[in-house]
Design a protein around this motif. Structure first.
Motif, mmCIF file in Angstrom:
data_model
loop_
_atom_site.group_PDB
_atom_site.id
_atom_site.type_symbol
_atom_site.label_atom_id
_atom_site.label_comp_id
_atom_site.label_asym_id
_atom_site.label_seq_id
_atom_site.Cartn_x
_atom_site.Cartn_y
_atom_site.Cartn_z
ATOM 1 N N GLU A 1 12.663 89.784 -17.253
ATOM 2 C CA GLU A 1 11.689 90.283 -17.862
ATOM 3 C C GLU A 1 12.213 91.599 -18.963
ATOM 4 O O GLU A 1 11.726 91.948 -19.706
ATOM 5 N N GLN A 2 13.665 91.857 -18.346
ATOM 6 C CA GLN A 2 14.365 92.923 -19.386
ATOM 7 C C GLN A 2 15.390 92.305 -20.194
ATOM 8 O O GLN A 2 15.434 91.067 -20.077
ATOM 9 N N ARG B 1 10.725 96.917 -12.955
ATOM 10 C CA ARG B 1 9.598 97.050 -13.244
ATOM 11 C C ARG B 1 8.989 96.391 -14.519
ATOM 12 O O ARG B 1 9.584 96.105 -15.436
ATOM 13 N N CYS B 2 7.706 95.628 -14.484
ATOM 14 C CA CYS B 2 7.383 94.903 -15.402
ATOM 15 C C CYS B 2 5.877 94.815 -15.341
ATOM 16 O O CYS B 2 5.225 95.478 -14.207
ATOM 17 N N HIS B 3 5.015 93.863 -16.223
ATOM 18 C CA HIS B 3 3.874 94.020 -16.219
ATOM 19 C C HIS B 3 3.064 93.676 -14.805
ATOM 20 O O HIS B 3 1.957 94.056 -14.622
ATOM 21 N N MET C 1 11.861 88.680 -11.978
ATOM 22 C CA MET C 1 11.528 89.971 -12.368
ATOM 23 C C MET C 1 12.713 90.541 -13.377
ATOM 24 O O MET C 1 12.438 91.095 -14.213
ATOM 25 N N GLU D 1 2.864 86.036 -10.461
ATOM 26 C CA GLU D 1 2.617 87.194 -11.450
ATOM 27 C C GLU D 1 1.497 87.756 -10.812
ATOM 28 O O GLU D 1 0.617 88.771 -11.701
#
Length: 334
Positions: A27-28, A175-177, A24, A152
């Motif tokens: 993703e940043q 937070r991500c998609h 997770m 995912e």
């Protein structure tokens, strides 16, 4: 943006949920120092970009992730530490760290268990032994299984901290998609709820192992939510919506999911396995086993009835027959 100005987050732990959190975070646009105990796992991750022992379907982005078994080095340049180690082993795992090592850092527990013997939540353990200030603490809770993060699939997390700004900052990192995150300030409620739902999940597994059906389990889970509310109201008098996903949602996913190790452990107990044989066959930690003893001992201080918790405790620690205990329990449910 170069590495020298990217925020650094340390993830402490090499299991499936730690691997999911690393995925997770990656993703940043941040740097992640990932501490794992196993040198062979680190070598495998470095070569193949996958954790060979847990959640091996999740690909690790080594442009952002630095696997290491040097604990002090992993936390040195990190502003946030996320601890993801089974509660029974936290004390040993971070024993090399000092108060100085953690000074000025914000610490996050994503552990759904309690430190045995001391019967402490992880946040309380960090306050007691490392003098971490309460406003520098947060917890990450579900409802969320690591296996679905690896695929995912749309998942939801709850971040709780008494410092709302810290909770929002942490939520933005996670937070991500495929991950949605909500925040609240009920750190004790979220943490205790996550502990108790693992005990309930063991009860659900035992029921399944004893061939109780869906009708019984529905009543078992609805009664369990009442037990969680009664316990939380007794130990932490704070306004909370017990039907929110951090409480009810996390309970449901652990009670019903095929991925729940606590439910699997309970199912084996219901089918006649001893505690030791079930633990050996699983090769994974069921946090609810240790939590049952801790919550049983804590509840002695309060005048509250927790029949489901007591049933699990009697089966696991007093070696009373699951059949006998569930015959008693079924008459207490409503």
């Amino acid at each position: 943006m170069g590495d020298q100005v990217r925020q650094t987050v340390a993830v402490i732990g090499g299991g499936s949920w730690a691997t999911a959190i690393v995925k997770m975070l990656s993703e940043q646009d941040i740097k992640i120092n990932w501490w794992l105990r196993s040198v062979s796992d680190i070598k495998h991750i470095t070569k193949y970009h996958r954790n060979p022992s847990y959640l091996s379907t999740a690909k690790i982005n080594l442009n952002k992730v630095n696997p290491t078994n040097d604990l002090k080095a992993s936390v040195r340049d990190a502003s946030i530490l996320i601890i993801v180690i089974p509660a029974a082993f936290v004390a040993e795992a971070i024993s090399d760290l000092s108060q100085t090592d953690l000074k000025g850092k914000r610490i996050v527990s994503s552990i759904k268990g309690m430190v045995p013997d001391e019967n402490l939540l992880i946040t309380d353990y960090l306050k007691k032994h490392f003098r971490v200030e309460h406003h520098d603490l947060a917890v990450i809770s579900g409802p969320c299984h690591a296996e679905e993060v690896a695929m995912e699939r749309q998942s939801y997390l709850t971040v709780a901290s008494e410092d709302e700004d810290f909770a929002l900052q942490l939520a933005d990192l996670l937070r991500c998609h495929y991950i949605s995150v909500t925040t609240n300030t009920d750190i004790y409620g979220v943490e205790y709820s996550a502990v108790i739902k693992n005990i309930v999940s063991i009860a659900c597994g035992i029921a399944h192992g004893l061939n109780f059906g869906d009708n019984f389990q529905a009543v078992l889970v609805s009664n369990a939510l009442s037990e969680i509310k009664d316990f939380l109201d007794a130990v932490s008098q704070k306004e909370r919506d017990i039907n929110a996903s951090a409480y009810l949602g996390d309970l449901l996913v652990t009670a019903y999911s095929q991925f729940s190790r606590n439910r699997t452990f309970g199912n084996m107990i219901g089918r006649g396995y001893s505690v030791k044989s079930a633990q050996m066959e699983m090769e994974m930690i069921a946090e609810g086993y240790y939590a049952a003893k801790s919550i049983h001992e804590i509840k002695q201080e309060f005048e509250i009835e927790l029949p489901i918790i007591e049933t699990v405790y009697h089966i696991l620690y007093e070696k009373i027959s699951p059949i006998i205990e569930f015959q008693i329990l079924k008459d207490k449910l409503k």
